[in-house]
Design a protein around this motif. Sequence first.
Motif, PDB file in Angstrom:
ATOM      1  N   ARG A   1     -31.536  56.529  25.916  1.00 35.13           N
ATOM      2  CA  ARG A   1     -32.091  55.227  25.576  1.00 35.13           C
ATOM      3  C   ARG A   1     -33.597  55.312  25.446  1.00 35.13           C
ATOM      4  O   ARG A   1     -34.206  56.308  25.788  1.00 35.13           O
ATOM      5  CB  ARG A   1     -31.750  54.225  26.676  1.00 35.13           C
ATOM      6  N   GLN A   2     -34.183  54.230  24.981  1.00 38.38           N
ATOM      7  CA  GLN A   2     -35.628  54.135  24.939  1.00 38.38           C
ATOM      8  C   GLN A   2     -36.154  53.939  26.359  1.00 38.38           C
ATOM      9  O   GLN A   2     -35.470  53.370  27.203  1.00 38.38           O
ATOM     10  CB  GLN A   2     -36.061  52.942  24.094  1.00 38.38           C
ATOM     11  N   HIS A   3     -37.364  54.394  26.584  1.00 35.94           N
ATOM     12  CA  HIS A   3     -37.983  54.221  27.889  1.00 35.94           C
ATOM     13  C   HIS A   3     -39.321  53.522  27.717  1.00 35.94           C
ATOM     14  O   HIS A   3     -39.976  53.646  26.697  1.00 35.94           O
ATOM     15  CB  HIS A   3     -38.188  55.575  28.567  1.00 35.94           C
ATOM     16  N   VAL A   4     -39.724  52.811  28.755  1.00 37.74           N
ATOM     17  CA  VAL A   4     -41.004  52.124  28.756  1.00 37.74           C
ATOM     18  C   VAL A   4     -42.046  53.086  29.305  1.00 37.74           C
ATOM     19  O   VAL A   4     -41.857  53.687  30.356  1.00 37.74           O
ATOM     20  CB  VAL A   4     -40.940  50.849  29.621  1.00 37.74           C
ATOM     21  N   GLU A   5     -43.153  53.229  28.587  1.00 35.31           N
ATOM     22  CA  GLU A   5     -44.256  54.071  29.037  1.00 35.31           C
ATOM     23  C   GLU A   5     -45.447  53.174  29.331  1.00 35.31           C
ATOM     24  O   GLU A   5     -45.834  52.366  28.501  1.00 35.31           O
ATOM     25  CB  GLU A   5     -44.655  55.070  27.949  1.00 35.31           C
ATOM     26  N   LYS A   6     -46.027  53.323  30.499  1.00 33.44           N
ATOM     27  CA  LYS A   6     -47.235  52.567  30.821  1.00 33.44           C
ATOM     28  C   LYS A   6     -48.416  53.260  30.176  1.00 33.44           C
ATOM     29  O   LYS A   6     -48.522  54.471  30.182  1.00 33.44           O
ATOM     30  CB  LYS A   6     -47.408  52.490  32.323  1.00 33.44           C
ATOM     31  N   VAL A   7     -49.319  52.472  29.607  1.00 37.72           N
ATOM     32  CA  VAL A   7     -50.505  52.993  28.941  1.00 37.72           C
ATOM     33  C   VAL A   7     -51.704  52.687  29.819  1.00 37.72           C
ATOM     34  O   VAL A   7     -51.964  51.525  30.128  1.00 37.72           O
ATOM     35  CB  VAL A   7     -50.674  52.362  27.538  1.00 37.72           C
ATOM     36  N   ALA A   8     -52.419  53.718  30.211  1.00 39.82           N
ATOM     37  CA  ALA A   8     -53.579  53.539  31.080  1.00 39.82           C
ATOM     38  C   ALA A   8     -54.657  52.720  30.369  1.00 39.82           C
ATOM     39  O   ALA A   8     -54.964  52.962  29.208  1.00 39.82           O
ATOM     40  CB  ALA A   8     -54.138  54.899  31.472  1.00 39.82           C
ATOM     41  N   GLY A   9     -55.203  51.736  31.058  1.00 42.73           N
ATOM     42  CA  GLY A   9     -56.265  50.917  30.494  1.00 42.73           C
ATOM     43  C   GLY A   9     -55.791  49.849  29.539  1.00 42.73           C
ATOM     44  O   GLY A   9     -56.592  49.201  28.883  1.00 42.73           O
ATOM     45  N   SER A  10     -54.483  49.641  29.430  1.00 45.14           N
ATOM     46  CA  SER A  10     -53.953  48.646  28.516  1.00 45.14           C
ATOM     47  C   SER A  10     -53.084  47.661  29.283  1.00 45.14           C
ATOM     48  O   SER A  10     -52.466  48.010  30.289  1.00 45.14           O
ATOM     49  CB  SER A  10     -53.124  49.322  27.425  1.00 45.14           C
ATOM     50  N   ARG A  11     -53.032  46.453  28.798  1.00 49.46           N
ATOM     51  CA  ARG A  11     -52.188  45.449  29.440  1.00 49.46           C
ATOM     52  C   ARG A  11     -50.746  45.533  28.963  1.00 49.46           C
ATOM     53  O   ARG A  11     -49.858  44.949  29.551  1.00 49.46           O
ATOM     54  CB  ARG A  11     -52.723  44.047  29.140  1.00 49.46           C
ATOM     55  N   ARG A  12     -50.521  46.250  27.885  1.00 49.90           N
ATOM     56  CA  ARG A  12     -49.176  46.333  27.315  1.00 49.90           C
ATOM     57  C   ARG A  12     -48.578  47.709  27.503  1.00 49.90           C
ATOM     58  O   ARG A  12     -49.284  48.704  27.543  1.00 49.90           O
ATOM     59  CB  ARG A  12     -49.221  46.011  25.827  1.00 49.90           C
TER      60      ARG A  12
END
Length: 64
Positions: A8-19
């Motif tokens: 499946r798709q996974h959520v990746e957190k982006v450093a310095g971003s709110r999204r």
Amino acid sequence: MAPDRAPRQHVEKVAGSRRARLTAAPGTTGEPRPADEDRGAEASASSDSGPNDERMKRDVPPHY
């Protein structure tokens, strides 16, 4: 969780971003494809217009 689940798709957190960002879905690439590629030449060649198209282009909303 069952070990035989499909990827499946996974959520990746982006450093310095709110999204967050989603990974590419299985069987696809992460690269966007221009809309023109989808339609091909036949869409650009057909310029069918309806009976009210010219009137819609001339109409001005009442608040103008």
